[in-house]
Design a protein around this motif. Structure first.
Motif, PDB file in Angstrom:
ATOM      1  N   TRP A 186       3.832   1.672  -1.155  1.00 56.80           N
ATOM      2  CA  TRP A 186       4.520   1.853  -2.430  1.00 56.80           C
ATOM      3  C   TRP A 186       3.545   2.308  -3.519  1.00 56.80           C
ATOM      4  N   LYS A 187       2.258   1.980  -3.379  1.00 56.76           N
ATOM      5  CA  LYS A 187       1.261   2.363  -4.388  1.00 56.76           C
ATOM      6  C   LYS A 187       0.645   3.739  -4.121  1.00 56.76           C
ATOM      7  N   THR A 188       0.630   4.177  -2.861  1.00 59.98           N
ATOM      8  CA  THR A 188      -0.034   5.419  -2.489  1.00 59.98           C
ATOM      9  C   THR A 188       0.821   6.622  -2.858  1.00 59.98           C
ATOM     10  N   SER A 241       0.815  -1.220   0.000  1.00 60.45           N
ATOM     11  CA  SER A 241       0.000   0.000   0.000  1.00 60.45           C
ATOM     12  C   SER A 241       0.845   1.265   0.000  1.00 60.45           C
TER      13      SER A 241
END
Length: 97
Positions: free
Chosen positions: A63-65, A61
């Motif tokens: 790394w994606k946010t 999460s």
């Protein structure tokens, strides 16, 4: 530029905490082999496996946010998980014989 560096620091911090949690889980598994108490070690190991799953979700999460406040909240949550597991690990080593 500084926001990107700070975001990467947060991401690498959560990833590092995941590695620490994995190391604690492995140490619990090996230390549990030498303990005679059948409750402490397996329960802690099970909690650590659940925490490892949560930590993996937090790592992915973060790394994606893209939102910096969300990343900071995920880092704080990750620190709380590691703190709880570290407390349980120390308690396991001191009190479970």
């Amino acid at each position: 530029m500084t926001t990107t560096i700070r975001n990467r620091t947060l991401e690498f911090s959560v990833t590092g905490l995941s590695v620490v949690l994995l190391a604690l889980t492995i140490m619990t598994y090996f230390l549990d082999q030498n303990k005679s108490n059948w409750v402490c070690g397996p329960v802690l190991f099970l909690i650590e496996l659940i925490a490892l799953g949560l930590q993996t979700i937090l790592t992915v999460s973060i790394w994606k946010t893209t939102n910096e406040k969300t990343k900071l909240a995920l880092l704080v949550l990750s620190i709380l998980i590691i703190g709880f597991i570290a407390y349980g690990f120390v308690n396991f080593n001191l009190n479970c014989t």
